[in-house]
Design a protein around this motif. Structure first.
Motif, PDB file in Angstrom:
ATOM      1  N   THR A  16      34.031 -38.913 131.719  1.00 27.68           N
ATOM      2  CA  THR A  16      35.418 -38.681 130.958  1.00 27.68           C
ATOM      3  C   THR A  16      35.610 -37.421 130.929  1.00 27.68           C
ATOM      4  O   THR A  16      36.341 -36.963 131.452  1.00 27.68           O
ATOM      5  CB  THR A  16      35.363 -39.179 129.215  1.00 27.68           C
ATOM      6  N   ILE A  17      34.226 -36.290 130.959  1.00 28.55           N
ATOM      7  CA  ILE A  17      34.044 -34.771 130.963  1.00 28.55           C
ATOM      8  C   ILE A  17      34.667 -34.443 132.655  1.00 28.55           C
ATOM      9  O   ILE A  17      35.577 -33.940 133.046  1.00 28.55           O
ATOM     10  CB  ILE A  17      32.951 -34.511 130.880  1.00 28.55           C
ATOM     11  N   ARG A  18      33.894 -35.443 133.964  1.00 30.59           N
ATOM     12  CA  ARG A  18      34.198 -35.465 134.705  1.00 30.59           C
ATOM     13  C   ARG A  18      35.881 -35.979 134.851  1.00 30.59           C
ATOM     14  O   ARG A  18      36.904 -35.241 135.982  1.00 30.59           O
ATOM     15  CB  ARG A  18      33.759 -36.269 136.218  1.00 30.59           C
ATOM     16  N   PHE A  19      36.863 -36.915 134.330  1.00 35.98           N
ATOM     17  CA  PHE A  19      37.381 -37.125 135.014  1.00 35.98           C
ATOM     18  C   PHE A  19      38.436 -36.381 134.339  1.00 35.98           C
ATOM     19  O   PHE A  19      39.694 -35.626 134.813  1.00 35.98           O
ATOM     20  CB  PHE A  19      38.464 -37.946 133.662  1.00 35.98           C
ATOM     21  N   TYR A  20      38.370 -35.604 132.851  1.00 35.33           N
ATOM     22  CA  TYR A  20      39.248 -33.878 132.853  1.00 35.33           C
ATOM     23  C   TYR A  20      39.229 -33.051 133.190  1.00 35.33           C
ATOM     24  O   TYR A  20      40.249 -32.446 134.056  1.00 35.33           O
ATOM     25  CB  TYR A  20      38.643 -33.703 131.489  1.00 35.33           C
ATOM     26  N   LEU A  25      42.454 -30.361 133.005  1.00 33.84           N
ATOM     27  CA  LEU A  25      42.302 -30.510 131.631  1.00 33.84           C
ATOM     28  C   LEU A  25      41.110 -29.401 131.586  1.00 33.84           C
ATOM     29  O   LEU A  25      41.560 -28.241 130.410  1.00 33.84           O
ATOM     30  CB  LEU A  25      42.421 -31.741 131.022  1.00 33.84           C
ATOM     31  N   LEU A  26      40.062 -29.388 131.741  1.00 33.72           N
ATOM     32  CA  LEU A  26      38.628 -28.532 131.772  1.00 33.72           C
ATOM     33  C   LEU A  26      38.877 -28.027 133.479  1.00 33.72           C
ATOM     34  O   LEU A  26      38.844 -29.152 133.943  1.00 33.72           O
ATOM     35  CB  LEU A  26      37.679 -29.699 131.443  1.00 33.72           C
ATOM     36  N   ARG A  46      36.403 -25.510 124.677  1.00 41.63           N
ATOM     37  CA  ARG A  46      37.786 -26.577 125.103  1.00 41.63           C
ATOM     38  C   ARG A  46      37.549 -27.849 125.302  1.00 41.63           C
ATOM     39  O   ARG A  46      38.504 -28.632 125.061  1.00 41.63           O
ATOM     40  CB  ARG A  46      38.329 -26.460 126.734  1.00 41.63           C
ATOM     41  N   LEU A  47      37.168 -28.515 125.644  1.00 39.15           N
ATOM     42  CA  LEU A  47      36.604 -30.138 125.433  1.00 39.15           C
ATOM     43  C   LEU A  47      36.742 -30.580 124.043  1.00 39.15           C
ATOM     44  O   LEU A  47      37.240 -31.117 123.494  1.00 39.15           O
ATOM     45  CB  LEU A  47      35.302 -29.875 126.186  1.00 39.15           C
ATOM     46  N   LEU A  60      47.568 -36.795 127.050  1.00 40.62           N
ATOM     47  CA  LEU A  60      47.321 -36.313 128.029  1.00 40.62           C
ATOM     48  C   LEU A  60      47.406 -35.272 128.827  1.00 40.62           C
ATOM     49  O   LEU A  60      47.608 -33.945 128.683  1.00 40.62           O
ATOM     50  CB  LEU A  60      46.099 -37.108 129.408  1.00 40.62           C
ATOM     51  N   ALA A  61      49.269 -35.557 128.535  1.00 39.18           N
ATOM     52  CA  ALA A  61      49.952 -34.816 129.070  1.00 39.18           C
ATOM     53  C   ALA A  61      50.646 -33.621 127.763  1.00 39.18           C
ATOM     54  O   ALA A  61      50.449 -32.070 128.216  1.00 39.18           O
ATOM     55  CB  ALA A  61      51.606 -35.445 129.581  1.00 39.18           C
ATOM     56  N   ASP A  62      50.948 -34.234 125.950  1.00 41.76           N
ATOM     57  CA  ASP A  62      50.175 -33.528 125.136  1.00 41.76           C
ATOM     58  C   ASP A  62      49.328 -32.981 125.110  1.00 41.76           C
ATOM     59  O   ASP A  62      50.215 -31.222 124.991  1.00 41.76           O
ATOM     60  CB  ASP A  62      51.260 -34.110 124.247  1.00 41.76           C
ATOM     61  N   VAL A  63      48.375 -32.699 125.578  1.00 38.55           N
ATOM     62  CA  VAL A  63      46.888 -32.188 125.914  1.00 38.55           C
ATOM     63  C   VAL A  63      47.275 -30.871 126.655  1.00 38.55           C
ATOM     64  O   VAL A  63      47.051 -29.360 126.487  1.00 38.55           O
ATOM     65  CB  VAL A  63      45.943 -32.700 126.117  1.00 38.55           C
TER      66      VAL A  63
END
Length: 146
Positions: A16-20, A25-26, A46-47, A60-63
């Motif tokens: 999930t971190i890699r996806f972000y 996002l990250l 941030r995470l 994710l768009a809202d984030v």
């Protein structure tokens, strides 16, 4: 810190971190001499922010919008944050209403069971079969729904 330590510190899965990161996002971390990702305290914070927003069931768009608003004092951007939270609250309230209706349907279905399961048909199963045939059932009142 390495990605495993970041994962453990935040409770966010490594994938999930890699996806972000891939989704923007990250921000990507610096790389150490051996090629390992080297995450900072800023990545951790941030995470944790992203994780908290996701726990509030924000998209994710809202984030991304919220992350973009973190560094601004622009009234229009902050008003958008308010609208975003209002919309999320409306979605949650709609789901709650739907869940209450589902609960009422299940209570009505459960009422068809006399809890004595010996020697007769199961009222719950009879109702479910009737509904499957398009007939009225206890849980949906006068009409069956899909």
């Amino acid at each position: 810190m390495r990605i495993g330590a970041l994962s453990q510190a935040t409770g966010v899965d490594v994938e999930t971190i890699r996806f972000y990161e891939k989704s923007g996002l990250l921000p990507g971390p610096a790389r150490s001499a051996n090629g390992y990702r080297d995450y900072s305290q800023a990545h951790l914070e941030r995470l944790a922010f992203i994780r908290h927003c996701r726990a509030l069931d924000m998209s994710l768009a809202d984030v991304a919008l919220l992350l973009g608003s973190l560094q601004t004092q622009d009234a229009q951007a902050l008003a958008e944050v308010d609208r975003l939270v209002d919309a999320q609250l409306a979605r949650v309230r709609a789901r709650l209403a739907s869940m209450r209706a589902l609960e009422a349907q299940l209570v009505a279905l459960k009422a068809r069971c006399d809890a004595d399961h010996s020697g007769h048909h199961c009222g719950i199963l009879e109702e479910l079969v009737a509904a499957a045939h398009g007939e009225a059932c206890a849980c949906h009142g006068d009409h069956a729904e899909g």
